[in-house]
Design an enzyme around this catalytic site. Structure first.
Site, PDB file in Angstrom:
ATOM      1  CG  HIS A 119     -73.257 -23.216   9.479  1.00 49.09           C
ATOM      2  ND1 HIS A 119     -74.143 -22.779   8.525  1.00 49.09           N
ATOM      3  CD2 HIS A 119     -72.233 -23.795   8.795  1.00 49.09           C
ATOM      4  CE1 HIS A 119     -73.689 -23.083   7.325  1.00 49.09           C
ATOM      5  NE2 HIS A 119     -72.520 -23.701   7.457  1.00 49.09           N
ATOM      6  CG  ASP A 196     -76.965 -27.131  13.123  1.00 50.00           C
ATOM      7  OD1 ASP A 196     -76.763 -28.241  12.595  1.00 50.00           O
ATOM      8  OD2 ASP A 196     -76.517 -26.064  12.664  1.00 50.00           O
ATOM      9  CD  GLN A 199     -69.885 -30.176  10.812  1.00 55.41           C
ATOM     10  OE1 GLN A 199     -69.289 -31.254  10.815  1.00 55.41           O
ATOM     11  NE2 GLN A 199     -69.973 -29.429   9.734  1.00 55.41           N
ATOM     12  CE  LYS A 222     -72.741 -29.957   6.755  1.00 54.52           C
ATOM     13  NZ  LYS A 222     -71.561 -29.332   6.155  1.00 54.52           N
TER      14      LYS A 222
HETATM   15  N1  PLP Z   1     -74.994 -26.278  10.638  1.00 57.31           N
HETATM   16  C1  PLP Z   1     -73.725 -26.646  10.826  1.00 57.31           C
HETATM   17  C2  PLP Z   1     -73.178 -26.747  12.218  1.00 57.31           C
HETATM   18  C3  PLP Z   1     -72.921 -26.907   9.720  1.00 57.31           C
HETATM   19  O1  PLP Z   1     -71.642 -27.256   9.895  1.00 57.31           O
HETATM   20  C4  PLP Z   1     -73.467 -26.819   8.417  1.00 57.31           C
HETATM   21  C5  PLP Z   1     -72.628 -27.063   7.225  1.00 57.31           C
HETATM   22  O2  PLP Z   1     -71.438 -26.974   7.256  1.00 57.31           O
HETATM   23  C6  PLP Z   1     -74.809 -26.451   8.281  1.00 57.31           C
HETATM   24  C7  PLP Z   1     -75.537 -26.198   9.418  1.00 57.31           C
HETATM   25  C8  PLP Z   1     -75.456 -26.331   6.952  1.00 57.31           C
HETATM   26  O3  PLP Z   1     -75.574 -27.573   6.335  1.00 57.31           O
HETATM   27  P1  PLP Z   1     -76.098 -27.687   4.827  1.00 57.31           P
HETATM   28  O4  PLP Z   1     -75.240 -26.760   4.018  1.00 57.31           O
HETATM   29  O5  PLP Z   1     -75.914 -29.126   4.493  1.00 57.31           O
HETATM   30  O6  PLP Z   1     -77.528 -27.259   4.829  1.00 57.31           O
END
Ligand code: PLP
Length: 404
Positions: A119, A196, A199, A222
């Site tokens: 991401h 990270d 998910q 999430k």
């Molecule tokens: N990393 C992953 C794999 C994600 O799917 C997401 C959000 O969809 C994020 C990071 C970022 O999360 P946030 O927008 O809650 O900071």
């Protein structure tokens, strides 16, 4: 799990007069009644700034905030609650970490490793730090079957590598990366690893001691919890060494115009008033997940994912990405000759909420060679009926778009 739907009032909403089928859980999850009630309870009964107050309400708020930290620590099995830093979310956690790691460890010519499925939140903060430090961002590529190329990782890890930061679960493909193996390989070369877990944290057991990762980031929203709150886990020995990314109240021990000394862990990394209402509410969301059980959630979601893949395969022209791989409740697909956005729009008109586009993972989408994908993603309240309604709505959409 069917009965759990009753806890999520929003699932009774109607969209264009149709029953809502919510399949956008990778973006954010809905909140059960007890989580919503906890928010009202907190503001009604103990709203008061924490840590600094001698008065009753402040003490209750402080205790609740620290109890929530303990719940998070238990949830991911840290050695101590001091290793849990509350942040604004995964993005904030990784930005903070990239800054601090950059200051402590990274010099010109050094390297940072991420993977091809990241991401943007797990690319851009590292890229910004690399630019500042004259370091290089390198990428673990994908194999033909869309899993990470672990042999390439062996070659990429070298004496210049300072940190590896990888997604536990891809938010586009849904694939579960072999993070335990990545940690093992990186540690053999003395390299730290950040996972990270945005998910994965709500969908499976995540145990930082078992994984032996050095850092982990995830977002409460999430995980059936509130928006604007997240977590950065770090092993104590790392957090002790890393400089804080932000300065302000709370993170200090003593301040003078000449010099400031920092607070103990984890407060060194929590500048300013933390989201103490959010942390309390998040604690209730974790209670909710634990009551259902992560093993149960993982089992049900993996069965549902397999069912959805099978149903999708029956639809002519559908191409599923990383089909058949182990997945955590996320499926991306396209239909030959049709733009994903058009499918998303038509599904929406039938009450089915999906996500289309690059899913904040442009490098991966470019590698797939498509303008975007349609993504469905499950939460603990989804069931086969949702999948059936989605497939029916998809078939109708395709009929409208192709006339077939
Ligand atoms: N990393 C992953 C794999 C994600 O799917 C997401 C959000 O969809 C994020 C990071 C970022 O999360 P946030 O927008 O809650 O900071």
């Amino acid at each position: 799990m069917q009965m759990k739907r009753e806890d999520f009032e929003i699932l009774n909403e109607r969209v264009y007069g149709k029953e809502l089928v919510y399949l956008d859980n990778a973006a954010t999850t809905q909140k059960p009644r007890e989580v919503l009630d906890a928010m009202t309870y907190a503001y009604t009964h103990f709203n008061s700034n924490i840590h600094r107050g001698v008065h009753h309400l402040s003490q209750i708020a402080t205790r609740n905030h620290e109890e929530a930290r303990q719940k998070v620590a238990q949830y991911i099995n840290t050695e101590s609650p001091d290793e849990i830093v509350f942040t604004k979310g995964t993005t904030d956690s990784i930005n903070m970490l990239a800054f601090s790691v950059g200051e402590l460890l990274v010099r010109e010519g050094d390297e940072v490793l991420v993977s091809a499925v990241e991401h943007h939140s797990n690319i851009v903060p590292w890229q910004m730090m690399c630019e500042r430090k004259g370091a290089r961002l390198r990428v673990i590529p994908l194999r033909e079957d869309m899993t990470l190329d672990m042999e390439a990782l062996d070659k990429l890890l070298n004496e210049k590598t300072r940190i590896v930061s990888v997604a536990h679960v891809s938010n586009v493909l849904g694939t579960v990366n072999p993070v335990g193996e990545i940690v093992r390989k990186a540690h053999e070369k003395g390299v730290a690893v950040c996972i990270d877990a945005a998910q994965s944290a709500a969908h499976m057991r995540v145990d930082v001691r078992e994984l032996d990762c050095d850092f982990m980031a995830f977002s409460a929203h999430k995980m059936y919890g509130p928006t604007g709150l997240g977590v950065l886990y770090g092993k104590r020995e790392w957090l002790e060494k890393l400089p804080p990314a932000e300065g302000g109240g709370e993170m200090i021990e003593h301040v003078s115009f000449e010099k400031t000394t920092y607070n103990t862990l984890p407060y060194k990394f929590e500048a300013g008033t933390p989201d103490f209402i959010g942390s309390y509410v998040f604690g209730k969301a974790l209670d909710y997940i634990e009551r259902i059980g992560r093993a149960e959630i993982e089992k049900e979601e993996s069965e549902l994912t397999a069912y959805a893949e099978q149903r999708l395969k029956e639809v002519p022209g559908v191409k599923i990405y990383a089909a058949g791989q182990r997945k955590a409740g996320v499926i991306s697909f396209n239909v030959e000759g049709i733009h994903p956005y058009d499918i998303g729009m038509l599904l929406d008109r039938q009450g089915v909420a999906v996500r289309t586009g690059h899913h904040c993972a442009e490098p991966l989408i470019n590698e797939l060679g498509v303008p975007g994908t349609v993504r469905i993603s499950f939460g603990l309240y989804n069931n086969k009926e949702d999948v059936d309604k989605f497939v029916e709505a998809l078939e109708k959409s395709l009929h409208i778009l192709t006339g077939v």
